[in-house]
Design an enzyme around this catalytic site. Sequence first.
Site, PDB file in Angstrom:
ATOM      1  N   ARG A  83     -65.373  19.861   2.394  1.00 57.52           N
ATOM      2  CA  ARG A  83     -64.792  18.941   0.847  1.00 57.52           C
ATOM      3  C   ARG A  83     -63.452  18.832   2.067  1.00 57.52           C
ATOM      4  O   ARG A  83     -62.363  18.633   0.938  1.00 57.52           O
ATOM      5  CB  ARG A  83     -64.096  19.603  -0.410  1.00 57.52           C
ATOM      6  CG  ARG A  83     -66.025  20.135  -0.626  1.00 57.52           C
ATOM      7  CD  ARG A  83     -66.765  18.436  -1.273  1.00 57.52           C
ATOM      8  NE  ARG A  83     -66.489  17.765  -2.025  1.00 57.52           N
ATOM      9  CZ  ARG A  83     -65.906  17.761  -3.894  1.00 57.52           C
ATOM     10  NH1 ARG A  83     -66.833  18.770  -4.072  1.00 57.52           N
ATOM     11  NH2 ARG A  83     -65.900  17.032  -4.116  1.00 57.52           N
ATOM     12  N   ARG A 117     -59.604  13.953  -2.278  1.00 57.74           N
ATOM     13  CA  ARG A 117     -57.891  13.890  -2.896  1.00 57.74           C
ATOM     14  C   ARG A 117     -57.217  14.233  -2.596  1.00 57.74           C
ATOM     15  O   ARG A 117     -55.970  13.831  -3.015  1.00 57.74           O
ATOM     16  CB  ARG A 117     -57.827  13.573  -4.258  1.00 57.74           C
ATOM     17  CG  ARG A 117     -58.907  13.050  -5.077  1.00 57.74           C
ATOM     18  CD  ARG A 117     -59.719  13.117  -6.743  1.00 57.74           C
ATOM     19  NE  ARG A 117     -60.646  14.211  -6.437  1.00 57.74           N
ATOM     20  CZ  ARG A 117     -61.269  14.992  -7.575  1.00 57.74           C
ATOM     21  NH1 ARG A 117     -60.338  14.542  -8.449  1.00 57.74           N
ATOM     22  NH2 ARG A 117     -61.581  16.272  -7.125  1.00 57.74           N
ATOM     23  N   ARG A 129     -59.791   4.678  -0.774  1.00 53.06           N
ATOM     24  CA  ARG A 129     -60.726   5.037  -1.289  1.00 53.06           C
ATOM     25  C   ARG A 129     -60.986   3.920  -2.806  1.00 53.06           C
ATOM     26  O   ARG A 129     -61.758   3.485  -2.941  1.00 53.06           O
ATOM     27  CB  ARG A 129     -61.235   6.355  -1.934  1.00 53.06           C
ATOM     28  CG  ARG A 129     -61.589   6.760  -2.611  1.00 53.06           C
ATOM     29  CD  ARG A 129     -63.040   7.132  -2.805  1.00 53.06           C
ATOM     30  NE  ARG A 129     -63.669   7.451  -3.920  1.00 53.06           N
ATOM     31  CZ  ARG A 129     -64.052   7.093  -5.332  1.00 53.06           C
ATOM     32  NH1 ARG A 129     -64.182   5.609  -5.559  1.00 53.06           N
ATOM     33  NH2 ARG A 129     -64.123   7.609  -6.225  1.00 53.06           N
ATOM     34  N   ASP A 161     -72.243  12.743  -1.381  1.00 53.77           N
ATOM     35  CA  ASP A 161     -72.991  13.446  -1.852  1.00 53.77           C
ATOM     36  C   ASP A 161     -74.443  14.394  -1.844  1.00 53.77           C
ATOM     37  O   ASP A 161     -74.945  13.003  -1.995  1.00 53.77           O
ATOM     38  CB  ASP A 161     -72.271  12.745  -3.038  1.00 53.77           C
ATOM     39  CG  ASP A 161     -71.573  13.975  -3.722  1.00 53.77           C
ATOM     40  OD1 ASP A 161     -70.528  14.401  -3.985  1.00 53.77           O
ATOM     41  OD2 ASP A 161     -72.936  14.410  -4.862  1.00 53.77           O
ATOM     42  N   TYR A 182     -78.809  19.948 -11.387  1.00 53.04           N
ATOM     43  CA  TYR A 182     -77.919  18.720 -12.224  1.00 53.04           C
ATOM     44  C   TYR A 182     -78.663  17.963 -12.701  1.00 53.04           C
ATOM     45  O   TYR A 182     -78.540  17.594 -13.854  1.00 53.04           O
ATOM     46  CB  TYR A 182     -77.910  18.480 -10.958  1.00 53.04           C
ATOM     47  CG  TYR A 182     -75.570  18.885 -10.088  1.00 53.04           C
ATOM     48  CD1 TYR A 182     -74.406  18.568 -11.247  1.00 53.04           C
ATOM     49  CD2 TYR A 182     -75.450  19.544  -9.572  1.00 53.04           C
ATOM     50  CE1 TYR A 182     -73.665  18.831 -11.050  1.00 53.04           C
ATOM     51  CE2 TYR A 182     -74.627  19.719  -8.714  1.00 53.04           C
ATOM     52  CZ  TYR A 182     -73.660  19.664  -9.839  1.00 53.04           C
ATOM     53  OH  TYR A 182     -71.955  20.357  -9.021  1.00 53.04           O
TER      54      TYR A 182
HETATM   55  O1  CP3 Z   1     -64.929  15.874   2.871  1.00 51.54           O
HETATM   56  C1  CP3 Z   1     -66.215  16.354   2.366  1.00 51.54           C
HETATM   57  O2  CP3 Z   1     -66.540  17.216   2.076  1.00 51.54           O
HETATM   58  C2  CP3 Z   1     -66.496  15.102   1.824  1.00 51.54           C
HETATM   59  C3  CP3 Z   1     -68.315  14.920   1.857  1.00 51.54           C
HETATM   60  C4  CP3 Z   1     -68.739  15.433  -0.216  1.00 51.54           C
HETATM   61  C5  CP3 Z   1     -68.744  14.988  -0.978  1.00 51.54           C
HETATM   62  N1  CP3 Z   1     -69.034  15.901  -1.445  1.00 51.54           N
HETATM   63  C6  CP3 Z   1     -67.461  13.679  -1.564  1.00 51.54           C
HETATM   64  C7  CP3 Z   1     -67.232  13.743  -2.528  1.00 51.54           C
HETATM   65  C8  CP3 Z   1     -69.312  16.441   0.288  1.00 51.54           C
HETATM   66  C9  CP3 Z   1     -69.548  17.557   1.390  1.00 51.54           C
HETATM   67  C10 CP3 Z   1     -70.142  16.394  -1.106  1.00 51.54           C
HETATM   68  C11 CP3 Z   1     -70.805  18.003  -1.129  1.00 51.54           C
HETATM   69  C12 CP3 Z   1     -70.783  18.092  -2.823  1.00 51.54           C
HETATM   70  N2  CP3 Z   1     -71.226  17.553  -3.978  1.00 51.54           N
HETATM   71  C13 CP3 Z   1     -71.095  19.436  -3.204  1.00 51.54           C
HETATM   72  C14 CP3 Z   1     -71.084  21.055  -2.815  1.00 51.54           C
HETATM   73  C15 CP3 Z   1     -69.877  21.294  -1.729  1.00 51.54           C
HETATM   74  C16 CP3 Z   1     -69.401  22.108  -3.472  1.00 51.54           C
HETATM   75  O3  CP3 Z   1     -68.235  21.418  -3.587  1.00 51.54           O
HETATM   76  O4  CP3 Z   1     -70.199  22.813  -3.647  1.00 51.54           O
HETATM   77  C17 CP3 Z   1     -71.236  19.815  -4.648  1.00 51.54           C
HETATM   78  C18 CP3 Z   1     -71.597  20.970  -5.575  1.00 51.54           C
HETATM   79  C19 CP3 Z   1     -71.292  18.395  -4.739  1.00 51.54           C
HETATM   80  C20 CP3 Z   1     -71.097  17.269  -6.225  1.00 51.54           C
HETATM   81  C21 CP3 Z   1     -70.174  16.738  -6.763  1.00 51.54           C
HETATM   82  N3  CP3 Z   1     -69.389  15.456  -6.784  1.00 51.54           N
HETATM   83  C22 CP3 Z   1     -69.088  17.591  -6.904  1.00 51.54           C
HETATM   84  C23 CP3 Z   1     -69.238  18.790  -8.748  1.00 51.54           C
HETATM   85  C24 CP3 Z   1     -67.500  16.526  -7.470  1.00 51.54           C
HETATM   86  C25 CP3 Z   1     -66.509  16.918  -7.878  1.00 51.54           C
HETATM   87  C26 CP3 Z   1     -66.267  15.597  -9.388  1.00 51.54           C
HETATM   88  C27 CP3 Z   1     -64.470  15.666  -8.839  1.00 51.54           C
HETATM   89  O5  CP3 Z   1     -64.171  14.825  -9.334  1.00 51.54           O
HETATM   90  O6  CP3 Z   1     -63.397  16.583  -8.859  1.00 51.54           O
HETATM   91  C28 CP3 Z   1     -68.422  14.851  -7.264  1.00 51.54           C
HETATM   92  C29 CP3 Z   1     -67.715  14.522  -6.591  1.00 51.54           C
HETATM   93  C30 CP3 Z   1     -67.476  14.311  -5.679  1.00 51.54           C
HETATM   94  N4  CP3 Z   1     -67.822  13.944  -4.221  1.00 51.54           N
HETATM   95  C31 CP3 Z   1     -65.524  13.270  -4.954  1.00 51.54           C
HETATM   96  C32 CP3 Z   1     -65.382  13.969  -3.352  1.00 51.54           C
HETATM   97  C33 CP3 Z   1     -64.733  13.542  -2.444  1.00 51.54           C
HETATM   98  C34 CP3 Z   1     -64.744  13.247  -5.448  1.00 51.54           C
HETATM   99  C35 CP3 Z   1     -65.190  12.074  -6.153  1.00 51.54           C
HETATM  100  C36 CP3 Z   1     -63.717  11.011  -5.478  1.00 51.54           C
HETATM  101  O7  CP3 Z   1     -62.913  10.979  -5.184  1.00 51.54           O
HETATM  102  O8  CP3 Z   1     -64.229  10.350  -6.721  1.00 51.54           O
END
Ligand code: CP3
Length: 396
Positions: free
Chosen positions: A42, A46, A55, A91, A166
């Site tokens: 990640r 943010r 973004r 994602d 999920y």
């Molecule tokens: O740098 C990176 O790794 C970016 C690519 C990436 C994202 N999600 C972008 C994202 C990757 C590799 C993921 C994987 C992902 N998504 C996982 C596995 C990694 C882990 O954390 O265990 C999981 C469980 C998810 C599901 C998911 N998507 C979650 C739990 C969230 C967080 C919600 C939040 O807002 O905190 C997301 C949203 C998400 N995916 C964001 C990003 C940058 C944040 C939301 C945004 O910017 O709008």
Amino acid sequence: MSTAALRAPGGAVEAPGRFDDSPFIRACRRQSVSHVPVWFMRQAGRALPEYRAARGPGSILDAIAQPDLVAELTIQPVDRYGTDAAIFFSDIVVPAAAVGFGVDIAPGTGPVVLEPFRSAADLARLRPLEPEIDTPYVIEAVQLLSQSLSVPLIGFAGGPFTVASYLVEGGPSKNFTKVKALMHADPALWHDLVERLTDMALASLRSQLDAGASAIQVFDSWAGILTPTHYAELVLPATRRLFADLESSHPGTPTILFGVGTGELLGLMATAGTSAVGVDWRVPLDEARLRVGPTKAVQGNLDPALCLGSWEVAAAETREILVRAGTAPGHIFNLGHGVLPETDPGILEQVVELVHREGHAGLDVNVGLGVDVDVEVDVDVGATRIDVDDGAGGME
Ligand code: CP3
């Protein structure tokens, strides 16, 4: 050129990768390195002001569908931190969303599902993923990135348990009660669900590799909620199939399997058929090396929370991990889970510098002499002798 184009009709041909000599790819393969490679799960997100600026508002699923933006967000952390690999900006729920299962990502919450998976009838809502039709923007963004990146691109997919969690829970969960109930009450339906999600992950990963990704990570982030027995019976077989099928279509691709809280599962995860196993911060890295055995690289495992305070704290913990990683080849430095949004990017930048300067796992002392020492070495890690060879499989 895509690797698909190099594949003979009857089978797969291992194509030399553009980044075969990079520290990240070499560490995945447990080869000697010029410096210990580092990237952060990640890393795009943010914590970076430039991420927030590029973004803008709106759903992340909309951002993911814009190849130019995806390329920019993927490159940002590489430029800022100097990481040795890029993680593709997407994602884990993208394939399920793309086939119309009804998934959104709520800011600050994570994936939410309007109509969760409940019964066999819901399998019909999980048709096979056709990447060229369903996620052409993924292919396009990976192609863009493979032309512009100076470090390997890691493609990824969610692991079968985590994506299923999920879909079944309907969103993030603490205790995973609904998905556990399904696994145990209806193992046949669970099997069908997991096989479908594995096929979707496989199709997505193959499309990312064909478009130019150099390595793959599977995030089975929440698998650590399971007992070893249930993981072995209900999740590992599909995970093994995923990596076996990937190996037959894209032989030699470096692969990593990661989950949080998987200390008790590491030995099992090491049998999934990957090059490396990701380790969260709970298991000291020397112990993790013992648990995954000598035929796997390890990735990890700085507690992301320790990057929130002073540099002294983060530096001390980073050094501790570098010591525990030992001198054997096959350490990719990373956090134990994703970057926390409130992290000061300056701390991560310093972590990268420190790892590059002081990391010693697999260090090729002869690089400066122009001698490529590609030997598989016998090294002592902690109290236990690890005989590194290229035997098939991990430890049972
Ligand atoms: O740098 C990176 O790794 C970016 C690519 C990436 C994202 N999600 C972008 C994202 C990757 C590799 C993921 C994987 C992902 N998504 C996982 C596995 C990694 C882990 O954390 O265990 C999981 C469980 C998810 C599901 C998911 N998507 C979650 C739990 C969230 C967080 C919600 C939040 O807002 O905190 C997301 C949203 C998400 N995916 C964001 C990003 C940058 C944040 C939301 C945004 O910017 O709008």
